[in-house]
Design a protein around this motif. Structure first.
Motif, PDB file in Angstrom:
ATOM      1  N   ASN A 277       0.832  -1.207   0.000  1.00 28.08           N
ATOM      2  CA  ASN A 277       0.000   0.000   0.000  1.00 28.08           C
ATOM      3  C   ASN A 277       0.869   1.260   0.000  1.00 28.08           C
ATOM      4  OD1 ASN A 277      -2.541   1.274   0.001  1.00 28.08           O
ATOM      5  ND2 ASN A 277      -2.489   1.538   2.232  1.00 28.08           N
ATOM      6  N   ASP A 278       1.977   1.217  -0.764  1.00 32.58           N
ATOM      7  CA  ASP A 278       2.910   2.338  -0.910  1.00 32.58           C
ATOM      8  C   ASP A 278       3.602   2.711   0.403  1.00 32.58           C
ATOM      9  OD1 ASP A 278       2.388   2.622  -3.638  1.00 32.58           O
ATOM     10  OD2 ASP A 278       0.644   3.893  -3.246  1.00 32.58           O
ATOM     11  N   CYS A 279       3.673   1.783   1.337  1.00 31.12           N
ATOM     12  CA  CYS A 279       4.377   2.006   2.601  1.00 31.12           C
ATOM     13  C   CYS A 279       5.369   0.867   2.835  1.00 31.12           C
ATOM     14  CB  CYS A 279       3.410   2.084   3.779  1.00 31.12           C
ATOM     15  SG  CYS A 279       2.230   3.460   3.688  1.00 31.12           S
ATOM     16  N   LEU A 280       6.355   1.120   3.693  1.00 31.14           N
ATOM     17  CA  LEU A 280       7.337   0.102   4.070  1.00 31.14           C
ATOM     18  C   LEU A 280       6.985  -0.427   5.452  1.00 31.14           C
ATOM     19  CD1 LEU A 280      10.050  -1.315   3.365  1.00 31.14           C
ATOM     20  CD2 LEU A 280      11.191   0.519   4.650  1.00 31.14           C
ATOM     21  N   TYR A 281       6.821  -1.750   5.556  1.00 29.05           N
ATOM     22  CA  TYR A 281       6.443  -2.401   6.810  1.00 29.05           C
ATOM     23  C   TYR A 281       7.636  -3.194   7.356  1.00 29.05           C
ATOM     24  CZ  TYR A 281       1.464  -1.385   6.088  1.00 29.05           C
ATOM     25  OH  TYR A 281       0.253  -0.756   5.923  1.00 29.05           O
ATOM     26  N   ALA A 282       7.736  -3.257   8.673  1.00 25.23           N
ATOM     27  CA  ALA A 282       8.808  -3.998   9.348  1.00 25.23           C
ATOM     28  C   ALA A 282       8.200  -4.870  10.443  1.00 25.23           C
ATOM     29  CB  ALA A 282       9.831  -3.037   9.958  1.00 25.23           C
ATOM     30  N   SER A 283       8.582  -6.150  10.488  1.00 25.75           N
ATOM     31  CA  SER A 283       8.123  -7.062  11.543  1.00 25.75           C
ATOM     32  C   SER A 283       9.273  -7.323  12.512  1.00 25.75           C
ATOM     33  CB  SER A 283       7.634  -8.384  10.939  1.00 25.75           C
ATOM     34  OG  SER A 283       8.661  -9.008  10.191  1.00 25.75           O
ATOM     35  N   THR A 284       8.974  -7.366  13.808  1.00 25.50           N
ATOM     36  CA  THR A 284      10.032  -7.426  14.814  1.00 25.50           C
ATOM     37  C   THR A 284      10.025  -8.734  15.608  1.00 25.50           C
ATOM     38  OG1 THR A 284       8.873  -6.571  16.791  1.00 25.50           O
ATOM     39  CG2 THR A 284       9.610  -4.948  15.151  1.00 25.50           C
ATOM     40  N   VAL A 285      11.121  -8.932  16.339  1.00 24.37           N
ATOM     41  CA  VAL A 285      11.241  -9.983  17.347  1.00 24.37           C
ATOM     42  C   VAL A 285      11.207  -9.306  18.714  1.00 24.37           C
ATOM     43  CG1 VAL A 285      12.668 -11.840  18.287  1.00 24.37           C
ATOM     44  CG2 VAL A 285      12.667 -11.401  15.829  1.00 24.37           C
ATOM     45  N   ASN A 286      10.296  -9.761  19.573  1.00 33.47           N
ATOM     46  CA  ASN A 286      10.163  -9.168  20.903  1.00 33.47           C
ATOM     47  C   ASN A 286       9.844 -10.285  21.892  1.00 33.47           C
ATOM     48  OD1 ASN A 286       9.048  -7.867  23.271  1.00 33.47           O
ATOM     49  ND2 ASN A 286       8.882  -5.987  22.054  1.00 33.47           N
ATOM     50  N   TYR A 287      10.849 -10.650  22.723  1.00 37.59           N
ATOM     51  CA  TYR A 287      10.697 -11.758  23.660  1.00 37.59           C
ATOM     52  C   TYR A 287       9.893 -11.377  24.899  1.00 37.59           C
ATOM     53  CZ  TYR A 287      14.329 -14.065  20.917  1.00 37.59           C
ATOM     54  OH  TYR A 287      15.054 -14.634  19.904  1.00 37.59           O
ATOM     55  N   GLU A 292       5.951  -7.129  17.012  1.00 32.14           N
ATOM     56  CA  GLU A 292       5.279  -5.912  16.570  1.00 32.14           C
ATOM     57  C   GLU A 292       5.458  -5.740  15.065  1.00 32.14           C
ATOM     58  OE1 GLU A 292       5.985  -3.450  20.777  1.00 32.14           O
ATOM     59  OE2 GLU A 292       6.788  -2.655  18.900  1.00 32.14           O
ATOM     60  N   VAL A 293       4.581  -4.927  14.461  1.00 29.66           N
ATOM     61  CA  VAL A 293       4.717  -4.501  13.068  1.00 29.66           C
ATOM     62  C   VAL A 293       4.648  -2.984  13.036  1.00 29.66           C
ATOM     63  CG1 VAL A 293       3.690  -4.528  10.756  1.00 29.66           C
ATOM     64  CG2 VAL A 293       3.739  -6.629  12.109  1.00 29.66           C
ATOM     65  N   TRP A 294       5.595  -2.380  12.315  1.00 29.03           N
ATOM     66  CA  TRP A 294       5.669  -0.928  12.166  1.00 29.03           C
ATOM     67  C   TRP A 294       5.680  -0.580  10.681  1.00 29.03           C
ATOM     68  CZ3 TRP A 294       6.348   2.721  16.253  1.00 29.03           C
ATOM     69  CH2 TRP A 294       6.384   2.145  17.543  1.00 29.03           C
ATOM     70  N   GLY A 302      14.466  12.835   3.809  1.00 24.78           N
ATOM     71  CA  GLY A 302      15.856  12.539   4.128  1.00 24.78           C
ATOM     72  C   GLY A 302      15.919  11.511   5.236  1.00 24.78           C
ATOM     73  N   ALA A 303      17.089  10.891   5.400  1.00 22.12           N
ATOM     74  CA  ALA A 303      17.235   9.815   6.383  1.00 22.12           C
ATOM     75  C   ALA A 303      16.905  10.299   7.784  1.00 22.12           C
ATOM     76  CB  ALA A 303      18.650   9.255   6.328  1.00 22.12           C
ATOM     77  N   ALA A 304      17.414  11.455   8.176  1.00 19.45           N
ATOM     78  CA  ALA A 304      17.175  11.960   9.529  1.00 19.45           C
ATOM     79  C   ALA A 304      15.697  12.255   9.756  1.00 19.45           C
ATOM     80  CB  ALA A 304      18.012  13.213   9.766  1.00 19.45           C
ATOM     81  N   GLU A 305      15.015  12.790   8.734  1.00 22.80           N
ATOM     82  CA  GLU A 305      13.585  13.094   8.874  1.00 22.80           C
ATOM     83  C   GLU A 305      12.746  11.824   8.992  1.00 22.80           C
ATOM     84  OE1 GLU A 305      12.602  16.810   6.166  1.00 22.80           O
ATOM     85  OE2 GLU A 305      13.877  15.384   5.089  1.00 22.80           O
ATOM     86  N   MET A 306      13.181  10.764   8.308  1.00 21.36           N
ATOM     87  CA  MET A 306      12.379   9.549   8.249  1.00 21.36           C
ATOM     88  C   MET A 306      12.300   8.825   9.581  1.00 21.36           C
ATOM     89  SD  MET A 306      12.835   6.989   5.079  1.00 21.36           S
ATOM     90  CE  MET A 306      11.796   5.562   5.180  1.00 21.36           C
ATOM     91  N   ILE A 307      13.283   9.032  10.435  1.00 22.73           N
ATOM     92  CA  ILE A 307      13.373   8.274  11.681  1.00 22.73           C
ATOM     93  C   ILE A 307      12.108   8.398  12.521  1.00 22.73           C
ATOM     94  CG2 ILE A 307      14.559   8.226  13.935  1.00 22.73           C
ATOM     95  CD1 ILE A 307      17.180   8.658  12.417  1.00 22.73           C
ATOM     96  N   SER A 308      11.511   9.550  12.539  1.00 29.22           N
ATOM     97  CA  SER A 308      10.356   9.794  13.409  1.00 29.22           C
ATOM     98  C   SER A 308       9.020   9.485  12.754  1.00 29.22           C
ATOM     99  CB  SER A 308      10.362  11.253  13.882  1.00 29.22           C
ATOM    100  OG  SER A 308      10.242  12.125  12.771  1.00 29.22           O
ATOM    101  N   THR A 309       9.024   8.970  11.526  1.00 27.54           N
ATOM    102  CA  THR A 309       7.760   8.787  10.809  1.00 27.54           C
ATOM    103  C   THR A 309       7.167   7.387  10.955  1.00 27.54           C
ATOM    104  OG1 THR A 309       8.836   8.096   8.731  1.00 27.54           O
ATOM    105  CG2 THR A 309       8.499  10.471   9.084  1.00 27.54           C
ATOM    106  N   TRP A 310       7.841   6.482  11.672  1.00 27.33           N
ATOM    107  CA  TRP A 310       7.321   5.121  11.832  1.00 27.33           C
ATOM    108  C   TRP A 310       6.152   5.094  12.803  1.00 27.33           C
ATOM    109  CZ3 TRP A 310       9.241   0.894   9.140  1.00 27.33           C
ATOM    110  CH2 TRP A 310      10.442   1.112   8.420  1.00 27.33           C
ATOM    111  N   VAL A 311       5.115   4.353  12.456  1.00 24.99           N
ATOM    112  CA  VAL A 311       3.947   4.213  13.330  1.00 24.99           C
ATOM    113  C   VAL A 311       3.685   2.732  13.576  1.00 24.99           C
ATOM    114  CG1 VAL A 311       2.893   6.372  12.593  1.00 24.99           C
ATOM    115  CG2 VAL A 311       2.338   4.257  11.389  1.00 24.99           C
TER     116      VAL A 311
END
Length: 581
Positions: A277-287, A292-294, A302-311
Motif C-alpha cells: 500500500n505504498d508504505c514500508l512495513y517492518a516485523s520485529t522480534v520481541n521476547y 510488533e509490526v511498524w 531525508g534519512a534523519a527526517e524519516m526516523i520519526s515517521t514510523w507508526v
C-alpha cells in the motif's frame, strides 16, 4: 485389557495427523533442482533465493543445527547430544584456548557460507561465491557474554550464512552473518554486477560491526535492510532499519532511517521488510511483550527526517506475548499477510525456554486493521486488555492445527494463490521420541503422561489411554515405533499451505516433499523465466552426514528448464525417496 485399549489410542494419533487435501499443483509437478546441499550436506539452509539476469541464485548457511544446539546448551547450562542428527564441523579446539590460539582453521573453513548459481542456459549449478576467513590474535580477541572467561581467538568465517539475497540497481546483493555460535557481530554485504566468481565487491561500510542482518526491500529509489545492535549473549540489543545511501564516496554506504527498536529496546530484531500500500512495513522480534509490526509511508524524506515517521500497526504479539517473532510478510489481494514464529521453536523468557506454540497468520488491510487468519483459539499469554479467546477466520488453529508447526517461514504468490512454507518440528520430535523409547521407555511414558495431563484440551478418554500404555511390553513398543515411522514419513517435514482467497487453505505437502529432513521451507520465491511464471522453493535441512541431509531446491516452471533437468537427470536425486530412520 491393555492390548485391547492402547491400539485405538495409536490409531487416533494417526487419524489426527491425516492429510486433508492433496496437491493442487499436481502430484509430482514440483521437481528437485538440487539435493544434498549442492553435494555438501553441511550446507544446511537455502537461506536466500533470487533471480538475477535470468539465472537463479541460492545462498547457504553452514552447520546451522550445530550452532543452534550449542547455543541452547549454553543457555540452559548443559550440553546437548546432537550426534544422532548431524555430523558437526571439526572440533574448534576451543574458541578461547590460549595455547592453541583459539578456533582452528579447519573449523573456520567448514563454516564458510556459499552462493550457488543455476544457469538457465544449461541447467547446471556452479558455486560463484564462498566466504573468506579471518584470524583473531590475542591482541585482537573479543569477549562474548555468551561464552564467559577468556576472549575469543583463532580463525573464523567472515560469514557462516549468507542470509539474504536481493537485486537492486542492476546488481545482486548478498547479506552475510558472522557466526551464530559463538555470537560475533560481523555483517558482510557484497554485491556484483554479473554474479560471476571474483566480481564481488564489499559494501558493508558502517554496518560491518552489526549483527543478524535481515530483510532486503526496494521502496522507491532506495533499498532497505535491517540490522541488530549487538546485545547480551545470542540475543540482540535492538534493531535499526537502514537504507542504501546514494552517495558512496565516503564508503559509508548505509544511513539509518529508524530509531533502535522503534524506541522500544525489547524489539531486538527486525525479521522482514515489505512494501504494501505504498508504505514500508517492518516485523520485529520481541521476547518480552510479543512481536510488533511498524510502517512508514514517505520515501522522499531525508534519512534523519524519516526516523520519526514510523507508526505502530501491531503490538503485543497480536494478543499473545508467546507470539514473539513476526516473520515474512507478503501482499496478496487487498491484504498484507504476516506469519509468526517462536524463535528456534522455543518461547524464551529471560533467555530460558518456557514452552512452544504453533504459528499464527495475521492479515492487515489498507487501513491497518488486522485480523487473525490462522491461529490459537486460546492465546497462551494474552496482554492485559486483549481477549482470552478468539476464532481465526479460516477455522484453523495455531500451526494450521499442528502445534509443532512453529514458523510461517516464507510466502509467495504463484498462479493466483498465496503459498506459505513452514518450519515443522514434527519429524525431529517424533524421531527423538523413538530413540528415547529404545533407551528409557518408562521415562518417555512419564513425560508423555505429564504433558498430556497439563493440557486441558485433551479428552479424558485419551488421558485414560495414555495411562494404560505400557512401553515395557516389546509388542507395544514395536507397534509404537511402527506408527512413529509412518507419521515421520507422512508428516515429518515442513509444510506448504495454499490459499486462493486468504480464508480457505489446503496443504500442498506435509512431509517436506517426501523427505522429513527438509524440516522447513526457508524460501518460497516466484519469478519470471522465459516470460513464464515459475516457483522456486529452498529448504532448511540441517542434517549433515546422513542420507537425505543438506538443503534442497525445488521448482515448478517453464518447459525449457524442465528439459534441461531431464537432460541432467543423472545428477539429480530421485524425488520420491524416504530416508531411513
Amino acid at each position: 485389557m491393555k492390548k485391547r485399549n492402547w491400539i485405538p489410542f495409536l490409531l487416533l494419533i494417526a487419524f489426527l495427523f491425516c492429510p486433508v487435501a492433496g496437491w493442487s499443483l499436481g502430484e509430482g509437478q514440483l521437481k528437485p533442482l538440487a539435493t544434498g546441499g549442492f553435494g555438501d550436506s553441511a550446507n544446511s539452509y537455502s537461506w536466500g533465493l533470487t533471480e538475477f539476469k535470468g539465472d537463479i541464485y541460492v545462498s547457504t548457511g553452514r552447520h546451522h543445527l550445530w550452532s543452534v544446539m550449542t547455543a541452547v546448551g549454553s543457555m540452559i547450562g548443559e550440553g546437548i547430544d546432537i550426534g544422532a542428527y548431524i555430523e558437526g564441523p571439526p572440533d574448534p579446539d576451543s574458541w578461547q584456548h590460549p595455547e592453541t590460539g583459539g578456533a582452528t582453521e579447519a573449523w573456520a573453513d567448514a563454516n564458510r557460507a556459499e552462493v550457488w548459481r543455476l544457469k538457465a542456459s544449461d541447467g547446471k549449478w556452479e558455486r560463484v561465491l564462498q566466504s573468506g576467513t579471518y584470524f583473531l590474535s590475542f591482541t585482537d580477541a573479543i569477549y562474548s557474554p555468551q561464552i564467559p572467561g577468556l576472549p575469543l581467538m583463532g580463525y573464523y568465517p567472515n560469514a557462516y550464512a549468507y542470509r539474504t539475497l536481493g537485486t537492486f540497481d542492476g546488481r545482486i546483493y548478498v547479506l552475510g552473518v558472522g557466526t551464530w555460535m559463538p555470537p560475533i557481530a560481523n555483517t558482510t554485504i557484497l554485491r556484483s554486477a554479473s554474479g560471476n566468481p571474483g566480481t564481488w565487491e564489499v559494501v558493508s561500510g558502517n554496518l560491518a560491526q552489526t549483527t543478524n542482518i535481515r530483510g532486503f526491500a526496494q521502496w522507491g529509489d532506495h533499498v532497505y535492510v535491517a540490522v541488530a545492535v549487538p546485545g547480551d549473549g545470542i540475543l540482540a540489543g535492538g534493531s535499526v532499519v537502514y537504507r542504501k545511501s546514494n552517495d558512496e564516496s565516503a564508503g559509508v554506504y548505509w544511513e539509518p532511517v529508524s530509531d533502535i527498536g522503534f524506541n522500544n529496546a525489547d524489539n531486538e530484531e527486525v525479521n522482514y521488510l515489505q512494501v504494501f500500500n505504498d508504505c514500508l512495513y517492518a516485523s520485529t522480534v520481541n521476547y518480552d511483550t510479543g512481536f510488533e509490526v511498524w510502517k512508514t509511508c514517505n520515501n522522499t524524506l531525508g534519512a534523519a527526517e524519516m526516523i520519526s515517521t514510523w507508526v505502530n500497526v501491531i503490538d503485543g504479539g497480536f494478543g499473545d506475548t508467546w507470539c514473539q517473532s513476526g516473520l515474512h510478510m507478503e501482499p496478496f489481494g487487498d491484504y498484507l499477510y504476516v506469519g509468526t514464529a517462536v524463535p528456534i521453536g522455543m518461547v524464551l523468557k529471560d533467555q530460558q525456554p518456557v514452552g512452544s506454540r504453533g504459528t499464527d497468520i495475521i492479515r492487515i488491510d489498507t487501513n491497518d486493521h488486522a485480523e487473525l487468519v490462522v491461529g490459537a483459539y486460546i492465546p497462551s499469554d494474552p496482554p492485559e486488555g486483549w481477549p482470552t479467546s478468539r476464532v481465526p477466520l479460516s477455522g484453523l488453529g495455531a500451526g494450521f492445527g499442528n502445534p509443532l508447526n512453529v514458523y510461517s517461514w516464507h510466502m509467495g504468490v504463484y498462479q493466483g494463490s498465496l503459498i506459505v512454507g513452514t518450519f515443522d518440528m514434527t519429524g525431529i520430535t517424533l524421531y527423538t521420541l523413538k530413540e528415547q523409547i529404545k533407551s528409557a521407555p518408562e521415562g518417555v511414558l512419564e513425560a508423555i503422561q505429564d504433558l498430556a495431563a497439563s493440557n486441558n484440551s485433551i479428552p479424558e478418554e485419551l488421558l485414560g489411554a495414555l495411562q494404560i500404555l505400557d512401553l515395557t511390553d516389546p509388542a507395544q513398543v514395536a507397534a509404537v515405533e511402527y506408527i512413529i515411522d509412518y507419521l515421520i514419513d507422512q508428516f515429518g517435514g515442513g509444510d506448504l499451505w495454499q490459499t486462493k482467497d486468504g480464508i480457505n487453505w489446503k496443504p500442498l505437502t506435509l512431509s517436506g516433499l517426501g523427505n522429513w529432513h527438509n524440516y522447513g521451507f526457508r524460501r518460497v520465491v516466484p519469478v519470471q523465466l522465459d516470460g513464464e511464471e515459475a516457483l522456486f522453493l529452498g529448504t532448511a535441512n540441517p542434517f549433515t552426514g546422513i542420507e537425505g541431509g543438506g538443503c534442497e531446491v525445488w521448482f515448478d516452471g517453464p518447459k525449457s528448464l524442465r528439459k534441461l533437468i531431464k537432460k541432467n537427470k543423472k545428477k539429480a536425486n530421485n524425488p520420491d525417496r524416504r530416508p531411513g530412520h
